[in-house]
Design an enzyme around this catalytic site. Sequence first.
Site, short mmCIF file in Angstrom:
data_model
loop_
_atom_site.label_atom_id
_atom_site.label_comp_id
_atom_site.label_asym_id
_atom_site.label_seq_id
_atom_site.Cartn_x
_atom_site.Cartn_y
_atom_site.Cartn_z
N CYS A 328 -22.47 19.34 -36.99
CA CYS A 328 -22.60 19.98 -35.68
C CYS A 328 -23.18 21.38 -35.83
CB CYS A 328 -21.26 19.97 -34.97
SG CYS A 328 -21.39 20.21 -33.18
N HIS A 433 -18.83 14.32 -35.43
CA HIS A 433 -17.52 14.71 -35.96
C HIS A 433 -16.73 13.44 -36.30
CE1 HIS A 433 -17.77 18.98 -34.96
NE2 HIS A 433 -18.29 18.63 -33.79
#
Length: 488
Positions: A328, A433
């Site tokens: 991310c 994630h």
Amino acid sequence: MIQGTTSDAGKSTLVAGLCRLARRAGARVAPFKPQNMALNSAVTADGGEIGRAQALQALAAGVAPHTDFNPVLLKPTSDRGAQVIIHGAARMNLDARAYHDYKPVAFDAVLESYARLRAGYDTVIVEGAGSPAEINLRDGDIANMGFAERVDCPVVLVADIDRGGVFAHLVGTLACLSDSERARVRGFVINRFRGDIGLLEPGLDWLRAQTGKPVFGVLPYLHGLLLDAEDMLPRQARSAATRDGAGVLRVVVPALPRISNHTDFDPLRAHPQVEFTYWKSGPVPAADLLILPGSKSVQRDLQWLRDAGWDTVIRRHLRYGGKVIGICGGMQMLGRTLDDPLGLEGAPGSVPGLGLFDFDTTLLPHKTLKNVTGQLALPGAPAVRGYEIHMGDTRGPALAAPALQLAADDAAGGSRADGALSADGQLLATYVHGLFDTPAACAALLAWAGLDGGERIDYPALREASIERLADSFAEHLDLRALYAEFR
């Protein structure tokens, strides 16, 4: 409602365990936290985001996470400001004073969600935030006693004895409350006790006499629980404990000031062949794998890394054959530039990235929130199940060699590419994630990073076993009959 004398007193854990006990009893139960402040969040079935603790509590309750479980989520972007998320959707960035003025609107959202949960579930177990004794936050409170008073909710106060001063915490908290709030507190739970309970009894007798309120139980310190932490990073490094001759993989993650979703690394910390370290200062220890984590303020955290010399550390690590993963915000840092034209994470402007991937990222106001499934672009194409939470749009030639193929968002099927894998196979970047939660993906990534003969672990199963262990302990050490009698 479970309130605590301090942050990290055990509120989230107590709610999770009580949710599991209610589920065992056949009740349809929902967790609820009116307002949460956390950088670790989860994507819900209805396409929003909530605090990670409420997602864990939903798992304990046996229900799908929903935005009603945490209608107001504050994600700090600086020491004085936060992104305000209402019913799972990012609304705006506000400083503390502006949010105080916004609280009546936020409270309406809280009450809407609570009403829906009361109508749809047999039981709603509410979690407070921080402490109800914060005098400076009393006016306009929507997270603790302000909520409890509004909906006429009884309160249990939990305190962490492992910190020391547990009796002062409990009695002092009561002293800071108004008469009506104090009467609302039905009793106490003492958490994380170690030692001989007989030596604690005189103190419990004094507490009962001093306050006129019961102690519903003293919960023992449970070592080795694998439960999602919401705010605080684990205090210690995790050293591998391996069998003779088994390999060990050294993993280092910088503890960014605004690190987000550090639950990504819980499976690594649980792995018996991983020596895991959160780096905060000083020399960076030798590592086989460096991971740049997510961040709520990517430009600031990138500057923090540069100031600490991590740009040099990463390049030296790669020269010696080490592996690097960016997740991310960490992925965005690995590219050429980070552009924030609207000032979503600070002052508008563009900064150079680490330049290790040929792509650029622009921060946009729309936040991507998705639960995803797919396959890693590694030998065996292992399955991945995770989630995306980001405001960045990343484009560039490096994305032509993706790190993952994810199932398409629409009903047409097919797949879409995510992230990048470098030509030399040393760098992997992704927006996903939960990368290590899936056993096959975790094993493949550790093998890619250099772990020979790695043991496969099933982190979701370990987490489920921890929830069961928690509930078993609560059933043994809480006076559930007395506790439930206060709530009927």
